[in-house]
Write a protein that holds these residues in place. Structure first.
Motif, mmCIF file in Angstrom:
data_model
loop_
_atom_site.group_PDB
_atom_site.id
_atom_site.type_symbol
_atom_site.label_atom_id
_atom_site.label_comp_id
_atom_site.label_asym_id
_atom_site.label_seq_id
_atom_site.Cartn_x
_atom_site.Cartn_y
_atom_site.Cartn_z
ATOM 1 N N ASP A 62 16.931 59.467 37.435
ATOM 2 C CA ASP A 62 17.432 58.676 38.561
ATOM 3 C C ASP A 62 18.943 58.471 38.430
ATOM 4 O OD1 ASP A 62 17.890 56.986 40.593
ATOM 5 O OD2 ASP A 62 16.778 55.289 39.794
ATOM 6 N N ALA A 64 20.878 56.663 40.121
ATOM 7 C CA ALA A 64 21.288 55.264 40.266
ATOM 8 C C ALA A 64 21.301 54.557 38.911
ATOM 9 C CB ALA A 64 20.356 54.543 41.228
ATOM 10 N N GLY A 238 28.201 48.301 48.752
ATOM 11 C CA GLY A 238 27.458 49.489 48.333
ATOM 12 C C GLY A 238 26.817 49.177 46.997
ATOM 13 N N ASN A 239 27.038 50.025 46.008
ATOM 14 C CA ASN A 239 26.618 49.610 44.667
ATOM 15 C C ASN A 239 27.774 49.696 43.679
ATOM 16 O OD1 ASN A 239 26.630 52.346 44.789
ATOM 17 N ND2 ASN A 239 24.437 52.613 44.412
ATOM 18 N N SER A 240 28.970 49.394 44.213
ATOM 19 C CA SER A 240 30.171 49.589 43.406
ATOM 20 C C SER A 240 30.275 48.625 42.232
ATOM 21 C CB SER A 240 31.416 49.473 44.288
ATOM 22 O OG SER A 240 31.387 48.260 44.981
ATOM 23 N N GLU A 242 27.305 47.249 40.824
ATOM 24 C CA GLU A 242 25.945 47.030 40.333
ATOM 25 C C GLU A 242 25.832 47.433 38.873
ATOM 26 O OE1 GLU A 242 22.109 47.166 42.748
ATOM 27 O OE2 GLU A 242 22.165 49.137 41.829
ATOM 28 N N SER A 245 22.046 45.390 34.370
ATOM 29 C CA SER A 245 21.103 44.273 34.443
ATOM 30 C C SER A 245 20.780 43.918 35.896
ATOM 31 C CB SER A 245 21.661 43.040 33.736
ATOM 32 O OG SER A 245 21.767 43.276 32.359
ATOM 33 N N ILE A 248 18.215 46.484 37.240
ATOM 34 C CA ILE A 248 16.843 46.263 36.766
ATOM 35 C C ILE A 248 16.233 45.038 37.458
ATOM 36 C CG2 ILE A 248 15.398 45.861 34.739
ATOM 37 C CD1 ILE A 248 17.443 47.313 33.068
ATOM 38 N N GLN A 249 17.046 44.005 37.602
ATOM 39 C CA GLN A 249 16.550 42.814 38.291
ATOM 40 C C GLN A 249 16.143 43.160 39.720
ATOM 41 O OE1 GLN A 249 18.178 41.057 40.924
ATOM 42 N NE2 GLN A 249 17.014 39.158 40.897
ATOM 43 N N ARG A 250 16.930 44.005 40.358
ATOM 44 C CA ARG A 250 16.645 44.374 41.745
ATOM 45 C C ARG A 250 15.334 45.159 41.841
ATOM 46 N NH1 ARG A 250 18.141 48.390 45.253
ATOM 47 N NH2 ARG A 250 19.377 49.565 43.762
ATOM 48 N N GLY A 252 12.877 45.162 39.687
ATOM 49 C CA GLY A 252 11.738 44.369 39.239
ATOM 50 C C GLY A 252 11.361 43.242 40.185
ATOM 51 N N VAL A 255 12.307 44.986 44.673
ATOM 52 C CA VAL A 255 11.399 46.071 45.048
ATOM 53 C C VAL A 255 10.006 45.747 44.504
ATOM 54 C CG1 VAL A 255 11.018 48.553 44.869
ATOM 55 C CG2 VAL A 255 13.334 47.682 44.961
ATOM 56 N N ALA A 261 10.821 49.048 36.556
ATOM 57 C CA ALA A 261 11.825 48.167 35.960
ATOM 58 C C ALA A 261 11.589 48.020 34.467
ATOM 59 C CB ALA A 261 11.809 46.796 36.647
ATOM 60 N N ALA A 265 14.069 48.791 31.516
ATOM 61 C CA ALA A 265 14.394 47.778 30.512
ATOM 62 C C ALA A 265 14.177 48.326 29.106
ATOM 63 C CB ALA A 265 13.544 46.527 30.729
ATOM 64 N N LEU A 268 17.030 50.537 28.284
ATOM 65 C CA LEU A 268 18.214 49.719 27.996
ATOM 66 C C LEU A 268 18.104 49.110 26.606
ATOM 67 C CD1 LEU A 268 20.815 48.220 28.754
ATOM 68 C CD2 LEU A 268 19.414 46.459 29.825
ATOM 69 N N ILE B 118 17.230 40.469 31.015
ATOM 70 C CA ILE B 118 16.343 41.083 32.010
ATOM 71 C C ILE B 118 15.223 41.853 31.311
ATOM 72 C CG2 ILE B 118 17.683 43.227 32.284
ATOM 73 C CD1 ILE B 118 15.831 41.348 35.056
ATOM 74 N N VAL B 119 15.494 42.352 30.112
ATOM 75 C CA VAL B 119 14.464 43.082 29.370
ATOM 76 C C VAL B 119 13.274 42.166 29.092
ATOM 77 C CG1 VAL B 119 13.964 44.272 27.211
ATOM 78 C CG2 VAL B 119 16.159 44.617 28.330
ATOM 79 N N LEU B 122 11.255 40.364 32.670
ATOM 80 C CA LEU B 122 10.167 41.028 33.373
ATOM 81 C C LEU B 122 8.811 40.726 32.730
ATOM 82 C CD1 LEU B 122 11.990 44.448 33.687
ATOM 83 C CD2 LEU B 122 11.349 43.073 35.632
ATOM 84 N N ARG C 203 25.094 44.283 52.111
ATOM 85 C CA ARG C 203 23.981 44.988 51.491
ATOM 86 C C ARG C 203 22.872 44.009 51.110
ATOM 87 N NH1 ARG C 203 23.743 48.123 45.748
ATOM 88 N NH2 ARG C 203 21.506 48.243 45.695
ATOM 89 N N PRO C 395 9.549 45.915 51.744
ATOM 90 C CA PRO C 395 10.483 45.452 50.711
ATOM 91 C C PRO C 395 11.057 46.602 49.875
ATOM 92 C CG PRO C 395 8.561 44.039 50.760
ATOM 93 C CD PRO C 395 8.274 45.175 51.705
ATOM 94 N N GLU C 396 10.262 47.619 49.616
ATOM 95 C CA GLU C 396 10.778 48.757 48.856
ATOM 96 C C GLU C 396 11.746 49.574 49.710
ATOM 97 O OE1 GLU C 396 7.979 51.159 46.196
ATOM 98 O OE2 GLU C 396 6.602 49.766 47.181
ATOM 99 N N GLU C 399 15.314 48.122 50.506
ATOM 100 C CA GLU C 399 16.294 48.261 49.423
ATOM 101 C C GLU C 399 16.994 49.625 49.495
ATOM 102 O OE1 GLU C 399 17.397 46.284 46.939
ATOM 103 O OE2 GLU C 399 16.247 44.563 47.618
ATOM 104 N N THR C 406 24.924 50.969 53.419
ATOM 105 C CA THR C 406 26.283 50.492 53.150
ATOM 106 C C THR C 406 27.165 51.622 52.638
ATOM 107 O OG1 THR C 406 25.431 49.675 51.044
ATOM 108 C CG2 THR C 406 25.815 48.041 52.741
ATOM 109 N N ARG C 407 26.563 52.505 51.827
ATOM 110 C CA ARG C 407 27.397 53.581 51.289
ATOM 111 C C ARG C 407 27.846 54.556 52.378
ATOM 112 N NH1 ARG C 407 24.721 56.053 46.236
ATOM 113 N NH2 ARG C 407 26.665 57.232 46.244
ATOM 114 N N MET C 410 30.768 52.965 54.014
ATOM 115 C CA MET C 410 31.965 53.012 53.174
ATOM 116 C C MET C 410 32.508 54.428 53.052
ATOM 117 S SD MET C 410 30.520 50.486 50.255
ATOM 118 C CE MET C 410 31.875 50.514 49.090
#
Lengths: 287, 273, 444
Positions: A62, A64, A238-240, A242, A245, A248-250, A252, A255, A261, A265, A268, B118-119, B122, C203, C395-396, C399, C406-407, C410
């Protein structure tokens, strides 16, 4: 002879904390590993099923995830040198004799950023860096779009990270400087008035342990960084911004894909442990 | 003479700049908290205005920030106490006893400090859900141990190792148990280290956001989680957000200032070996 | 089971009839549940403040206590999901229309009929379900042919325009179409640091609902085609997204970081001539305490595209949570019924809420005080319930849309590549959910 005690005594002393950390630290981690091997979405608990390493495969391929990881290390690579340079400068100034009162005041003010709630730092950032009514643009006499522009937002995160943690670096290095024996430093000053020479040959050995600690703690804290970015930009635009952590929070909790997630984790965690071991093995005298 | 004076002036200017940069955000936070919504959103921002305490009244008495502050206090104090009670004997053992796997144990303790919350958040959420422990103080008190215990063990181990052995050997001759030695002889001498680690634990726990956000909803909600909850995209009550921020930050700043000497010592203890 | 429900419904009808004769009263209906506390999550938005102000009357009359916890919208879904999967203490679900598939499929909420059948005595004979705007009731509260929630905090997208700025530029009315807005109004109104338009695009759900979907539908685009495959690469969808990109020339910088608050504030400060926003912001824009353009505010339905007028649709319903115990379920139902009732709709409106009751807008005098009413009523006549798909996978998917939406804006990724990315990922989610294997009906 010293230090030889019965196994029972040792257990009595370390047992409680080992059990506590095992229950709250290790058990959840094992559970995370279990979760990571499943399709486990909080909103689809009826479809939980074993899927082997599929989540890991997703993470490893991935973009991302690795972009967020890269971004996190980019933050470390940008802010740590700044913190070291500024921190060293402040420490050197504070170390000079004279101006006692002002220096005490400075040391006190340096404590403030470190103690500030990280989430509040982000909220403050929102208020101060707002394009329309922020004080930063007013003071700069500019109309800079901080929050809505990718590189400006990243710069803003760097700014606050530097603001909060340069004091830490400065105080640690100052403590190192005060460990240099007075007569050694004086003798060196008689020979040369070049501050760089003194720093390099006299003071640096005493600063090394502090520098190592800073490196370890800042690396760990950057990998952990969540609160300040969450309240300041939430990873955007955007995700500039992100960081790992936040990602992963997003995954978990937004989504709700706890399986994916958890796999993120776990990866990580592995990276963290490898880095920590590496650092400690290389730089640290153990117990 | 002239040269010294000039360099002193430069030094003074630099220090003043450092102080200004450190303190200014707090000044801005407090002044914004005293602004009405209209003034807070004014462009360019106002430096002179009629202050109001309305944001504080609203935050404390209408939105219930006071309760979340109390929650934060309860949680931070309890977890700190627990970390000290559990961590001090372990630190003593690591500093004084020889046993196999000691290095690895020490390393494992310390690694917990490095792990991203965060680890743990969860799986901890899933476990807490299983045991019906969501939105309870005890849950946060326990999970905060994951970063507080390593701090206590790290700092206090160092402190114990600085105490000469002859003291406890003399006591052992007289037949004192290891526990008595720790409590009666070493602990009093290690008190500064314990205090420092307690201060750190308290500050870290008070400031924590992510676990508070995920593991609480209303009953055990912490103050930072509350501050974040005002960020509704519908309006930006910056005055109220800054008032809440001030309420969260001021106690911990005062605490940090009072203990600043120990704090700096703690940093150097944990960091400089 | 079916038989029992049928029997209950008959009993309900009977009791409703006798109840009406015996003058149903809230006080009496609630008597068995006095002292019950119901837990609910609220947002800090005008509609919630309105009901909070009215709440003491309800609590006094019924002895039921409503325990409200405020959360920002962006956390509200997570808070509720975590509470429901943990068997927590929420008794009422606050459901954004895009969450309903999720809540219903997980059986976290009870169908309205089931509650009514279970507690026939608490059903107000004056409930009058037909009085709700059908579109709103079905979209906000309905899933798979069943009604779960009653519409509570209701929105339609509207075009708010600064009449004074438009007049100054020589326009005597708002644009009728999006094309007109961009080609004619855009250049004329973007000058001297002012902008013709602002489209909140932060976003989060704002990007998906207020920005991305808003441009998709009027141009004939949609998220999914009839087979539930991505429709984002269709010429219509692409045209809509391309249009959004071009329209950015007439918007302030950094629009990708703007949420509702920034957008409304820019309009209220007179920096932006037109915005498309939810109905509930009307109060903020016409209140001199929060707006410098209070006297200039005009309201119209959203502009039309080649595919017609497809205004944004959004809003919340309240439903009874299945995890609540019997007394809490009954008390929860009583509160929901009261809060969304026709009898209270007027007061709710006057206090800043937007009721979904048709009867509430009948009085023509109201349209003078609340100038958004005609446009709102018109927008609610017909609309696209699946403006954003309401299934459990939203929800998935949102996201994904938020990230690449947004990208795209931009310029980090082209419209086509971004749409392809979203499409691929969206289909992967739907695949996993079982829509393509026929395990799941294609409902959105």
């Amino acid at each position: 002879m010293r230090g030889q005690v019965s196994r029972k005594t040792i257990l009595a002393f370390i047992g409680p904390s080992v059990i506590a950390l095992a229950v709250i630290g290790i058990a959840p981690l094992l559970y995370a590993v279990w979760t990571s091997l499943h399709f486990y979405n909080l909103t689809k608990l009826r479809q939980v099923r074993f899927i082997g390493l599929e989540n890991y495969q997703t993470v490893l391929t991935d973009a991302a995830f690795w972009q967020a990881m890269g971004r996190t290390f980019l933050l470390l690579a940008t802010s740590l040198p700044l913190q070291l340079a500024l921190g060293l400068g402040i420490a050197l100034v504070l170390h000079r004799p004279g101006l006692t009162l002002v220096k005490t005041l400075t040391r006190l003010s340096l404590v403030l950023p470190m103690a500030t709630t990280y989430a509040v730092v982000g909220l403050l950032g929102q208020v101060m860096f707002n394009q329309q009514f922020g004080v930063v643009n007013q003071l700069l006499g500019q109309n800079i779009n901080w929050i809505g522009n990718a590189s400006n937002a990243f710069a803003m995160i760097v700014f606050w990270d530097v603001w909060q943690w340069t004091p830490f670096v400065a105080l640690v290095l100052l403590a190192g400087l005060t460990m240099v024996p007075g007569e050694v430093e004086e003798a060196a000053r008689l020979e040369t008035s070049n501050w760089w020479t003194i720093l390099r040959h006299v003071q640096l050995p005493f600063l090394m342990p502090g520098l190592v600690a800073v490196l370890i703690l800042r690396t760990a804290d950057t990998l952990k960084l969540f609160d300040m970015v969450f309240t300041l930009t939430r990873g955007g635009p955007g995700n500039s911004t992100e960081m790992i952590s936040l990602l992963i929070q997003r995954v978990g909790f937004r989504v709700f894909d706890q399986g994916l997630a958890s796999a993120q984790a776990v990866i990580l965690l592995i990276i963290t442990i490898v880095l920590a071991r590496l650092y400690i093995r290389v730089f640290y005298k153990e117990v | 003479m002239n040269r010294t004076r000039r360099s002193l002036a430069i030094e003074l200017a630099l220090l003043a700049l450092v102080i200004l940069v450190c303190v200014f955000p707090f000044y801005w936070m407090v002044t914004t908290s005293l602004k009405t919504q209209v003034v807070a959103m004014q462009s360019p921002p106002a430096w002179i205005f009629t202050p109001t305490l309305d944001n504080y009244r609203q935050a404390l008495f209408v939105d219930g920030v006071s309760r979340t502050l109390l929650n934060s206090l309860i949680i931070a104090v309890s977890t700190t106490a627990l970390a000290v009670v559990l961590g001090v004997p372990a630190a003593f053992a690591l500093a004084r006893f020889e046993f196999r796997g000691k290095k690895d144990l020490w390393f494992w303790f310390i690694t917990n400090r490095m792990i991203s919350p965060i680890v743990l958040a969860l799986p901890f959420f899933l476990i807490a859900r299983h045991f019906g422990m969501l939105d309870k103080h005890i849950t946060l008190i326990l999970i905060y141990l994951t970063f507080n215990l390593p701090i206590v063990i790290w700092i206090v181990t160092d402190q114990f190792r600085g105490i000469p052995y002859d003291l406890d050997e003399a006591a052992r001759m007289e037949g004192a148990s290891q526990f008595t030695i720790m409590r009666k002889i070493c602990l009093p001498l290690a008190m500064p280290g314990v205090a420092v680690s307690a201060i750190f634990s308290f500050i870290f726990s008070w400031n924590e956001l992510m676990f508070g956000l995920i593991l609480t909803r209303s009953e055990a909600r912490t103050a930072p989680a509350m501050a974040v909850s005002f960020m509704e995209g519908y309006n930006l009550p910056y005055g109220k957000i800054m008032a809440t921020s001030t309420l969260i930050v001021i106690p911990v700043l005062i605490f940090a200032l009072i203990a600043s000497k120990q704090l700096v010592r703690g940093l150097t203890m944990g960091a400089v070996k | 089971m079916k038989l029992r429900i049928l029997a209950c419904t008959t009993a309900l009808a009977a009791s409703a009839a006798t109840g009406a004769m015996a003058e149903w009263s809230l006080k009496e209906a609630a008597a068995p549940y006095a002292g019950t506390t119901v837990d609910v999550i609220f947002l800090t938005r005008p509609g919630y403040d309105a009901i909070k102000a009215m709440l003491p009357a309800f609590e006094e009359e019924t002895g039921i206590k409503v325990n409200i916890t405020d959360h920002p919208y962006e956390n509200a879904l997570g808070e509720q999901v975590r509470d429901f999967v943990a068997g927590g203490d929420l008794d009422i679900a606050l459901i954004d229309l895009v969450w309903i598939g999720n809540f219903a499929e997980n059986e976290w909420i009870l169908p309205l009929e089931e509650v009514q059948a279970k507690f026939p005595d608490i059903v107000d004979p004056a409930l009058d379900m037909d009085d709700f705007f059908p579109l709103v009731l079905n979209a906000f509260g309905g899933w798979n042919g069943k009604i779960y929630g009653l519409p509570f905090d209701n929105y339609s997208g509207l075009l708010f325009y600064n009449r004074c700025m438009l007049e100054e530029a020589g326009f005597d009315g708002p644009p009728e179409t999006w094309q007109e807005l961009k080609d004619v109004y855009g250049p004329a109104l973007t000058k001297d640091g002012k902008y013709a338009f602002a489209l909140q695009s932060k976003r989060n759900e704002t990007q998906s609902a207020d920005s991305f979907a808003r441009m998709l539908w009027p141009f004939g685009g949609s998220f999914l085609d009839a087979d539930f495959r991505s429709n984002l690469l269709s010429p219509e969808s692409q045209a809509g997204l391309q249009f959004r990109q071009e329209l950015m020339a007439y918007m302030p910088d950094g629009i990708v970081a703007w949420d509702h608050a920034e957008t409304v504030n820019a309009f209220a400060q007179g920096d932006v001539a037109m915005i498309t926003e939810w109905s509930s912001f009307y109060t903020t824009m016409v209140d001199p305490a929060t707006s410098r353009v209070a006297d200039c505010v005009g309201v119209a339905p959203e502009p039309a595209g080649p595919a017609g007028r497809k205004p944004a649709l959004g809003g919340f319903s309240l439903a009874v949570a299945s995890q609540a115990d019997e007394a809490e379920q009954a008390a929860a139902y009583l509160f929901i019924q009261w809060a969304t009732s026709a009898a209270n709709a007027r007061e709710y409106l006057e206090r800043g809420g937007v009721p979904a009751r048709q009867s509430a807008y009948a009085d023509p005098a109201l349209a003078e005080r609340f100038r958004f009413i005609p446009a709102l009523v018109e927008s609610w006549q017909e609309g696209v319930p699946e403006f954003r798909p309401r299934f459990a996978e939203w929800p998935e998917i949102t996201e994904i849309v938020q990230e690449f939406g947004t990208r795209m804006m931009m310029g980090e990724i082209s419209i086509e590549d971004g749409a392809r990315e979203i499409g691929t990922r969206m289909e992967a989610v739907l695949e996993r959910a079982g829509y393509y294997s026929g395990d799941k009906p294609l409902a959105q």
